[in-house]
Design a protein around this motif. Structure first.
Motif, PDB file in Angstrom:
ATOM      1  N   LYS A 247       0.831  -1.211   0.000  1.00 44.33           N
ATOM      2  CA  LYS A 247       0.000   0.000   0.000  1.00 44.33           C
ATOM      3  C   LYS A 247       0.864   1.259   0.000  1.00 44.33           C
ATOM      4  O   LYS A 247       0.554   2.234  -0.708  1.00 44.33           O
ATOM      5  CB  LYS A 247      -0.945   0.013   1.200  1.00 44.33           C
ATOM      6  CG  LYS A 247      -1.986   1.140   1.113  1.00 44.33           C
ATOM      7  CD  LYS A 247      -3.009   1.056   2.213  1.00 44.33           C
ATOM      8  CE  LYS A 247      -4.159   2.046   1.960  1.00 44.33           C
ATOM      9  NZ  LYS A 247      -3.714   3.414   1.641  1.00 44.33           N
ATOM     10  N   CYS A 250       2.096   1.672  -3.570  1.00 45.54           N
ATOM     11  CA  CYS A 250       1.031   2.128  -4.469  1.00 45.54           C
ATOM     12  C   CYS A 250       0.644   3.578  -4.189  1.00 45.54           C
ATOM     13  O   CYS A 250       0.427   4.367  -5.128  1.00 45.54           O
ATOM     14  CB  CYS A 250      -0.197   1.228  -4.328  1.00 45.54           C
ATOM     15  SG  CYS A 250       0.010  -0.437  -4.998  1.00 45.54           S
ATOM     16  N   ASP A 251       0.545   3.925  -2.928  1.00 44.92           N
ATOM     17  CA  ASP A 251       0.178   5.307  -2.571  1.00 44.92           C
ATOM     18  C   ASP A 251       1.194   6.297  -3.123  1.00 44.92           C
ATOM     19  O   ASP A 251       0.828   7.364  -3.649  1.00 44.92           O
ATOM     20  CB  ASP A 251       0.088   5.463  -1.052  1.00 44.92           C
ATOM     21  CG  ASP A 251      -1.164   4.820  -0.461  1.00 44.92           C
ATOM     22  OD1 ASP A 251      -2.070   4.453  -1.235  1.00 44.92           O
ATOM     23  OD2 ASP A 251      -1.231   4.694   0.781  1.00 44.92           O
ATOM     24  N   HIS A 254       0.873   6.489  -6.990  1.00 44.76           N
ATOM     25  CA  HIS A 254      -0.325   7.262  -7.349  1.00 44.76           C
ATOM     26  C   HIS A 254      -0.135   8.745  -7.073  1.00 44.76           C
ATOM     27  O   HIS A 254      -0.645   9.591  -7.830  1.00 44.76           O
ATOM     28  CB  HIS A 254      -1.531   6.744  -6.567  1.00 44.76           C
ATOM     29  CG  HIS A 254      -2.013   5.409  -7.035  1.00 44.76           C
ATOM     30  ND1 HIS A 254      -2.699   4.527  -6.218  1.00 44.76           N
ATOM     31  CD2 HIS A 254      -1.918   4.781  -8.234  1.00 44.76           C
ATOM     32  CE1 HIS A 254      -2.997   3.440  -6.896  1.00 44.76           C
ATOM     33  NE2 HIS A 254      -2.534   3.565  -8.121  1.00 44.76           N
ATOM     34  N   THR A 260      -0.244   1.574 -11.368  1.00 44.03           N
ATOM     35  CA  THR A 260       0.534   0.452 -10.854  1.00 44.03           C
ATOM     36  C   THR A 260       0.132  -0.855 -11.541  1.00 44.03           C
ATOM     37  O   THR A 260      -1.049  -1.116 -11.760  1.00 44.03           O
ATOM     38  CB  THR A 260       0.322   0.274  -9.341  1.00 44.03           C
ATOM     39  OG1 THR A 260      -1.073   0.028  -9.090  1.00 44.03           O
ATOM     40  CG2 THR A 260       0.754   1.512  -8.577  1.00 44.03           C
ATOM     41  N   GLU A 277      -7.439  -3.221  -2.608  1.00 43.43           N
ATOM     42  CA  GLU A 277      -7.491  -2.218  -1.537  1.00 43.43           C
ATOM     43  C   GLU A 277      -6.165  -1.471  -1.411  1.00 43.43           C
ATOM     44  O   GLU A 277      -6.138  -0.261  -1.127  1.00 43.43           O
ATOM     45  CB  GLU A 277      -7.843  -2.884  -0.210  1.00 43.43           C
ATOM     46  CG  GLU A 277      -7.990  -1.908   0.947  1.00 43.43           C
ATOM     47  CD  GLU A 277      -8.294  -2.592   2.270  1.00 43.43           C
ATOM     48  OE1 GLU A 277      -8.112  -1.937   3.326  1.00 43.43           O
ATOM     49  OE2 GLU A 277      -8.689  -3.775   2.258  1.00 43.43           O
ATOM     50  N   GLY A 279      -4.225  -0.648  -3.756  1.00 48.44           N
ATOM     51  CA  GLY A 279      -4.081   0.323  -4.828  1.00 48.44           C
ATOM     52  C   GLY A 279      -3.527  -0.224  -6.121  1.00 48.44           C
ATOM     53  O   GLY A 279      -3.086   0.542  -6.986  1.00 48.44           O
ATOM     54  N   ASP A 281      -3.631  -1.254  -9.731  1.00 51.43           N
ATOM     55  CA  ASP A 281      -4.507  -0.890 -10.847  1.00 51.43           C
ATOM     56  C   ASP A 281      -4.632  -2.008 -11.875  1.00 51.43           C
ATOM     57  O   ASP A 281      -5.681  -2.166 -12.506  1.00 51.43           O
ATOM     58  CB  ASP A 281      -3.975   0.365 -11.556  1.00 51.43           C
ATOM     59  CG  ASP A 281      -3.951   1.574 -10.644  1.00 51.43           C
ATOM     60  OD1 ASP A 281      -5.012   1.930 -10.106  1.00 51.43           O
ATOM     61  OD2 ASP A 281      -2.858   2.169 -10.461  1.00 51.43           O
TER      62      ASP A 281
END
Length: 374
Positions: A247, A250-251, A254, A260, A277, A279, A281
């Protein structure tokens, strides 16, 4: 609109917006043995780039992300093989006529030693501006590649470019060894959790520098945590130790306006909701032998995640053209409404007939135009 801009639009329309572009986007990963056979089969110059030859859309370019910048230190070399110590600390033997390397030894022997393992600076210029012979980029070969910066400059006007990083498990097994790491996960989970955060910090540094240096559309996160029957370890343990790390990755990606792609071999269905959840894609490679069918997965998850891969490499290597054609036309159903980029369900291996592959690309370009008729 330039060629690269057209490809970026095609990729984002399909994979980010879940809509239909002009045709399905295309790319793949290739074993060096296949590329050699392909050039011979079509009498192509050695420098021919398969991505340019077929005008593919996406190209993944990675820097040296080994923990230690000094990679592939040769310990022994013969006409048949080379033994080297990688930047992960593992000792590796590469037989020149075999597709993948063998891992002989790992310098870290315990969870305690793992905690004390240190990483070189992720922003070290050598990772990005010197020729690459690291284990991630040269996994099935033992050659020297141009630098990350040179590769980006050569390809930035031709393709939709992705960088890449590794999630913690993908990094740690190369340091500790699969058996040792699985044992440590069972006996010392808190130590592994602490080291996973260190790995994530390191990979965030790699990602940040890649994004600064290159006009990227997205980032691939390498993360094999499953085999064809299921997870290597319990989903509960993955959620406790690795979910927060994925996460964070991914955060950050983004936050830089990129998408991703999570590359996870095997049957990872038990953590699929968690990956969404976190992140992710786009999910790749969708191994057929693991039951990762993109048509079925899209019906269940298609409004929340896109798919990339899925064409059975067993058929590509051992089937006839009629079987390959049937497979492709079935899997293309996942592209209805967007949300799918067809490719092999791992990579194009040395046993794939170049003529079959050439026909495959022709079929994808012909039948992959919208509106689809498959």
């Amino acid at each position: 609109m330039s060629k690269a801009e057209q490809k970026i639009k095609r990729v984002l329309t399909a994979l980010q917006d879940h809509k239909e572009p002009d045709r399905v986007p295309l790319t793949d990963f290739y074993w060096s043995g296949f590329l050699s056979n392909w050039k011979k089969a079509f009498n192509l110059p050695e420098e021919t780039d398969i991505y340019e030859y077929y005008d593919l859309d996406v190209k993944v370019i990675s820097p040296n992300m080994d923990p230690k910048v000094e990679s592939c230190v040769i310990l022994e070399k013969t006409p048949d093989y080379v033994v080297f110590k990688s930047g992960f600390g593992c000792t590796v033997k590469k037989m020149f006529d075999a597709p993948m390397p063998m891992f002989l030894d790992f310098s870290v022997k315990s969870a305690e030693e793992l905690l004390n393992f240190t990483f070189d600076d992720p922003r070290d210029d050598r990772r990005y501006f010197e020729k690459r012979c690291d284990i991630i980029n040269c996994g099935d070969s033992f050659g020297t590649l141009p630098s990350f910066a040179e590769d980006i400059e050569r390809n930035k006007d031709k393709f939709c470019l992705f960088g890449s990083i590794c999630e913690p498990y993908e990094t740690m097994w190369r340091i500790r060894g699969t058996e040792g790491l699985l044992l440590d996960l069972a006996m010392h989970p808190e130590k592994i959790k602490a080291f996973a955060q260190k790995v994530t910090d390191f990979m965030l540094g790699i990602a940040e520098r890649e994004i600064e240096l290159a006009p990227l559309t997205g980032m691939v996160i390498w993360g094999d945590v499953a085999y064809d029957k299921g997870m290597f370890f319990s989903p509960k343990l993955w959620r406790e130790i690795f979910f927060p790390c994925v996460k964070r990755l991914c955060d950050f990606i983004h936050s830089k306006g990129l998408i991703t792609i999570y590359h996870g071999c095997g049957r990872s269905l038990e953590i699929f909701e968690d990956l969404i959840e976190a992140g992710v894609d786009v999910y790749n490679p969708l191994e057929a032998k693991a039951g990762m069918d993109p048509v079925m997965l899209k019906k269940r998850y298609g409004d929340r995640i896109s798919f990339f891969g899925g064409i059975d490499t067993r058929l590509l290597g051992e089937g006839n053209w009629e079987e390959v054609e049937k497979e492709v036309l079935y899997k293309l159903q996942a592209a209805k409404g967007g949300g799918y980029m067809p490719a092999s369900d791992h990579s194009v291996a040395s046993n794939v007939d170049p003529v079959i592959y050439d026909k495959l690309i022709g079929l994808l370009k012909d039948k992959g135009r919208y509106p689809l008729s498959v």
